[in-house]
Motif scaffolding. Structure first.
Motif, PDB file in Angstrom:
ATOM      1  N   ALA A   1       0.827  -1.208   0.000  1.00 37.11           N
ATOM      2  CA  ALA A   1       0.000   0.000   0.000  1.00 37.11           C
ATOM      3  C   ALA A   1       0.861   1.258   0.000  1.00 37.11           C
ATOM      4  O   ALA A   1       0.601   2.202  -0.753  1.00 37.11           O
ATOM      5  N   VAL A   2       1.886   1.278   0.828  1.00 37.00           N
ATOM      6  CA  VAL A   2       2.769   2.453   0.892  1.00 37.00           C
ATOM      7  C   VAL A   2       3.552   2.615  -0.405  1.00 37.00           C
ATOM      8  O   VAL A   2       3.799   3.736  -0.860  1.00 37.00           O
ATOM      9  N   LEU A   3       3.935   1.502  -1.015  1.00 41.57           N
ATOM     10  CA  LEU A   3       4.592   1.576  -2.326  1.00 41.57           C
ATOM     11  C   LEU A   3       3.699   2.287  -3.331  1.00 41.57           C
ATOM     12  O   LEU A   3       4.149   3.170  -4.077  1.00 41.57           O
ATOM     13  N   LEU A   4       2.416   1.920  -3.357  1.00 37.34           N
ATOM     14  CA  LEU A   4       1.471   2.550  -4.290  1.00 37.34           C
ATOM     15  C   LEU A   4       1.316   4.041  -4.001  1.00 37.34           C
ATOM     16  O   LEU A   4       1.238   4.860  -4.925  1.00 37.34           O
ATOM     17  N   TYR A   5       1.278   4.402  -2.719  1.00 37.37           N
ATOM     18  CA  TYR A   5       1.178   5.814  -2.347  1.00 37.37           C
ATOM     19  C   TYR A   5       2.428   6.594  -2.743  1.00 37.37           C
ATOM     20  O   TYR A   5       2.363   7.798  -3.001  1.00 37.37           O
ATOM     21  N   SER A   6       3.570   5.917  -2.770  1.00 37.40           N
ATOM     22  CA  SER A   6       4.837   6.605  -3.050  1.00 37.40           C
ATOM     23  C   SER A   6       5.064   6.878  -4.523  1.00 37.40           C
ATOM     24  O   SER A   6       5.899   7.709  -4.879  1.00 37.40           O
ATOM     25  N   LEU A   7       4.342   6.174  -5.385  1.00 37.55           N
ATOM     26  CA  LEU A   7       4.633   6.261  -6.813  1.00 37.55           C
ATOM     27  C   LEU A   7       4.368   7.639  -7.409  1.00 37.55           C
ATOM     28  O   LEU A   7       5.146   8.119  -8.238  1.00 37.55           O
ATOM     29  N   LEU A   8       3.265   8.294  -7.002  1.00 39.47           N
ATOM     30  CA  LEU A   8       2.915   9.573  -7.626  1.00 39.47           C
ATOM     31  C   LEU A   8       4.013  10.623  -7.493  1.00 39.47           C
ATOM     32  O   LEU A   8       4.471  11.162  -8.514  1.00 39.47           O
ATOM     33  N   PRO A   9       4.465  10.980  -6.287  1.00 40.58           N
ATOM     34  CA  PRO A   9       5.493  12.028  -6.218  1.00 40.58           C
ATOM     35  C   PRO A   9       6.798  11.643  -6.909  1.00 40.58           C
ATOM     36  O   PRO A   9       7.462  12.506  -7.495  1.00 40.58           O
ATOM     37  N   ILE A  10       7.146  10.360  -6.885  1.00 45.13           N
ATOM     38  CA  ILE A  10       8.403   9.939  -7.509  1.00 45.13           C
ATOM     39  C   ILE A  10       8.291   9.980  -9.030  1.00 45.13           C
ATOM     40  O   ILE A  10       9.166  10.525  -9.718  1.00 45.13           O
ATOM     41  N   ILE A  11       7.218   9.411  -9.574  1.00 52.34           N
ATOM     42  CA  ILE A  11       7.033   9.425 -11.032  1.00 52.34           C
ATOM     43  C   ILE A  11       6.863  10.852 -11.539  1.00 52.34           C
ATOM     44  O   ILE A  11       7.481  11.250 -12.537  1.00 52.34           O
ATOM     45  N   ARG A  12       6.040  11.638 -10.855  1.00 55.86           N
ATOM     46  CA  ARG A  12       5.757  13.014 -11.309  1.00 55.86           C
ATOM     47  C   ARG A  12       7.025  13.860 -11.303  1.00 55.86           C
ATOM     48  O   ARG A  12       7.294  14.592 -12.267  1.00 55.86           O
ATOM     49  N   ASN A  13       7.796  13.796 -10.219  1.00 58.15           N
ATOM     50  CA  ASN A  13       9.006  14.619 -10.154  1.00 58.15           C
ATOM     51  C   ASN A  13      10.062  14.164 -11.156  1.00 58.15           C
ATOM     52  O   ASN A  13      10.756  14.991 -11.751  1.00 58.15           O
ATOM     53  N   THR A  14      10.189  12.842 -11.323  1.00 59.40           N
ATOM     54  CA  THR A  14      11.153  12.337 -12.305  1.00 59.40           C
ATOM     55  C   THR A  14      10.765  12.764 -13.708  1.00 59.40           C
ATOM     56  O   THR A  14      11.602  13.242 -14.486  1.00 59.40           O
ATOM     57  N   HIS A  15       9.500  12.612 -14.034  1.00 60.28           N
ATOM     58  CA  HIS A  15       9.010  13.019 -15.357  1.00 60.28           C
ATOM     59  C   HIS A  15       9.228  14.511 -15.590  1.00 60.28           C
ATOM     60  O   HIS A  15       9.724  14.928 -16.651  1.00 60.28           O
ATOM     61  N   SER A  16       8.875  15.331 -14.613  1.00 60.16           N
ATOM     62  CA  SER A  16       9.024  16.783 -14.756  1.00 60.16           C
ATOM     63  C   SER A  16      10.489  17.180 -14.916  1.00 60.16           C
ATOM     64  O   SER A  16      10.826  18.027 -15.747  1.00 60.16           O
ATOM     65  N   ALA A  17      11.357  16.558 -14.106  1.00 66.01           N
ATOM     66  CA  ALA A  17      12.774  16.915 -14.135  1.00 66.01           C
ATOM     67  C   ALA A  17      13.412  16.576 -15.479  1.00 66.01           C
ATOM     68  O   ALA A  17      14.173  17.379 -16.038  1.00 66.01           O
ATOM     69  N   ILE A  18      13.122  15.386 -15.999  1.00 57.54           N
ATOM     70  CA  ILE A  18      13.716  14.969 -17.270  1.00 57.54           C
ATOM     71  C   ILE A  18      13.065  15.705 -18.446  1.00 57.54           C
ATOM     72  O   ILE A  18      13.747  16.170 -19.372  1.00 57.54           O
ATOM     73  N   HIS A  19      11.740  15.857 -18.396  1.00 55.18           N
ATOM     74  CA  HIS A  19      11.008  16.490 -19.499  1.00 55.18           C
ATOM     75  C   HIS A  19      11.376  17.963 -19.664  1.00 55.18           C
ATOM     76  O   HIS A  19      11.444  18.467 -20.795  1.00 55.18           O
ATOM     77  N   ASN A  20      11.606  18.649 -18.553  1.00 61.13           N
ATOM     78  CA  ASN A  20      11.870  20.093 -18.594  1.00 61.13           C
ATOM     79  C   ASN A  20      13.354  20.428 -18.668  1.00 61.13           C
ATOM     80  O   ASN A  20      13.739  21.590 -18.498  1.00 61.13           O
ATOM     81  N   LEU A  21      14.186  19.429 -18.909  1.00 55.29           N
ATOM     82  CA  LEU A  21      15.622  19.677 -19.019  1.00 55.29           C
ATOM     83  C   LEU A  21      15.907  20.576 -20.220  1.00 55.29           C
ATOM     84  O   LEU A  21      15.258  20.455 -21.268  1.00 55.29           O
ATOM     85  N   ASP A  22      16.845  21.465 -20.073  1.00 55.67           N
ATOM     86  CA  ASP A  22      17.207  22.391 -21.154  1.00 55.67           C
ATOM     87  C   ASP A  22      17.649  21.605 -22.392  1.00 55.67           C
ATOM     88  O   ASP A  22      18.620  20.838 -22.333  1.00 55.67           O
ATOM     89  N   PRO A  23      16.961  21.772 -23.514  1.00 57.83           N
ATOM     90  CA  PRO A  23      17.343  21.031 -24.740  1.00 57.83           C
ATOM     91  C   PRO A  23      18.787  21.286 -25.163  1.00 57.83           C
ATOM     92  O   PRO A  23      19.413  20.422 -25.780  1.00 57.83           O
ATOM     93  N   ALA A  24      19.318  22.448 -24.814  1.00 61.00           N
ATOM     94  CA  ALA A  24      20.697  22.764 -25.200  1.00 61.00           C
ATOM     95  C   ALA A  24      21.687  21.807 -24.546  1.00 61.00           C
ATOM     96  O   ALA A  24      22.730  21.481 -25.126  1.00 61.00           O
ATOM     97  N   LEU A  25      21.350  21.343 -23.339  1.00 68.88           N
ATOM     98  CA  LEU A  25      22.227  20.391 -22.654  1.00 68.88           C
ATOM     99  C   LEU A  25      22.249  19.051 -23.381  1.00 68.88           C
ATOM    100  O   LEU A  25      23.306  18.425 -23.514  1.00 68.88           O
ATOM    101  N   ARG A  26      21.085  18.631 -23.849  1.00 66.71           N
ATOM    102  CA  ARG A  26      21.030  17.376 -24.610  1.00 66.71           C
ATOM    103  C   ARG A  26      21.824  17.505 -25.915  1.00 66.71           C
ATOM    104  O   ARG A  26      22.546  16.588 -26.311  1.00 66.71           O
ATOM    105  N   GLU A  27      21.659  18.650 -26.583  1.00 64.21           N
ATOM    106  CA  GLU A  27      22.372  18.858 -27.842  1.00 64.21           C
ATOM    107  C   GLU A  27      23.878  18.897 -27.615  1.00 64.21           C
ATOM    108  O   GLU A  27      24.655  18.378 -28.429  1.00 64.21           O
ATOM    109  N   ALA A  28      24.293  19.505 -26.505  1.00 64.74           N
ATOM    110  CA  ALA A  28      25.725  19.562 -26.205  1.00 64.74           C
ATOM    111  C   ALA A  28      26.279  18.163 -25.944  1.00 64.74           C
ATOM    112  O   ALA A  28      27.367  17.817 -26.418  1.00 64.74           O
TER     113      ALA A  28
END
Length: 214
Positions: free
Chosen positions: A91-118
């Protein structure tokens, strides 16, 4: 003084319950990190999938904790784990998924494209870019999600005492059942102190893992 005397008289039990509580939350959130971070990274490539996954995780966290713990009983009883630590950790694992998935997705998705290109210009393959550039830069946001999950679920895990999981919730449930304010206050105080300690510890770990200058 009365509260302090009670705590000192039951210090062995308090320490044992604290270790048990830390173990339950640690295993559950640890598994959520191993599951949630890869999911958060994977869904950055597909907006519809990301929306669907984040929506399902959001729905999961809206389920009252006592109801989710109760739901684990019939679901896991056929395999012999209807009550005890296992359904509590699931149950706690299921509760933990939202903040972890959401923050990981936001952090990777919003990364500066210039860094990837570099990184691409330096000849890095996608896996190298992910491990050497994207994840290190995204680490503060990912760790923030882990901190939210840990602090939130230290409190949620206290309710798992009602399905026989143990932990610091035993003090609270016994205090309510026996109308014993000392047990109740001891349990609540221990959970609060543990949550604050965990948050500060993870914040220090976050600073340690954050690249200098990021």
């Amino acid at each position: 003084m009365e509260l302090m005397s009670f705590i000192l008289a039951h210090i062995d039990v308090l320490m044992a319950r604290t270790v048990q509580h830390i173990t339950l939350v640690g295993i559950a959130v640890g598994l959520a990190v191993l599951l949630g971070v890869p999911i958060g990274i994977a869904i950055t490539q597909h907006k519809r999938v990301a929306d669907c996954v984040l929506y399902m995780a959001s729905v999961m966290i809206t389920i009252p904790s006592i109801a989710l713990f109760g739901l684990m009983i019939p679901l896991l009883s056929p395999i012999g784990y209807g009550v005890g630590p296992v359904p509590a950790m699931v149950a706690v694992l299921l509760y933990s998924l939202l903040p972890i998935i959401r923050n990981t997705h936001s952090a990777i998705h919003n990364l500066d494209p210039a860094l990837r290109e570099a990184a691409k210009g330096m000849g890095m393959h996608p896996w190298q870019r992910l491990c050497r550039v994207e994840i290190p830069i995204a680490m503060p946001v990912i760790m923030a999600g882990v901190r939210i999950a840990v602090v939130m679920n230290i409190g949620v895990m206290t309710i798992a005492t009602y399905i026989g999981a143990g932990g610091l919730g035993d003090f609270i449930s016994n205090g309510i059942a026996q109308t014993d304010r000392l047990q109740l206050i001891t349990g609540a105080l221990a959970v609060s102190v543990l949550a604050v300690f965990a948050d500060y510890s993870l914040a220090a770990l976050q600073r340690y893992w954050t690249p200098k200058g990021a």
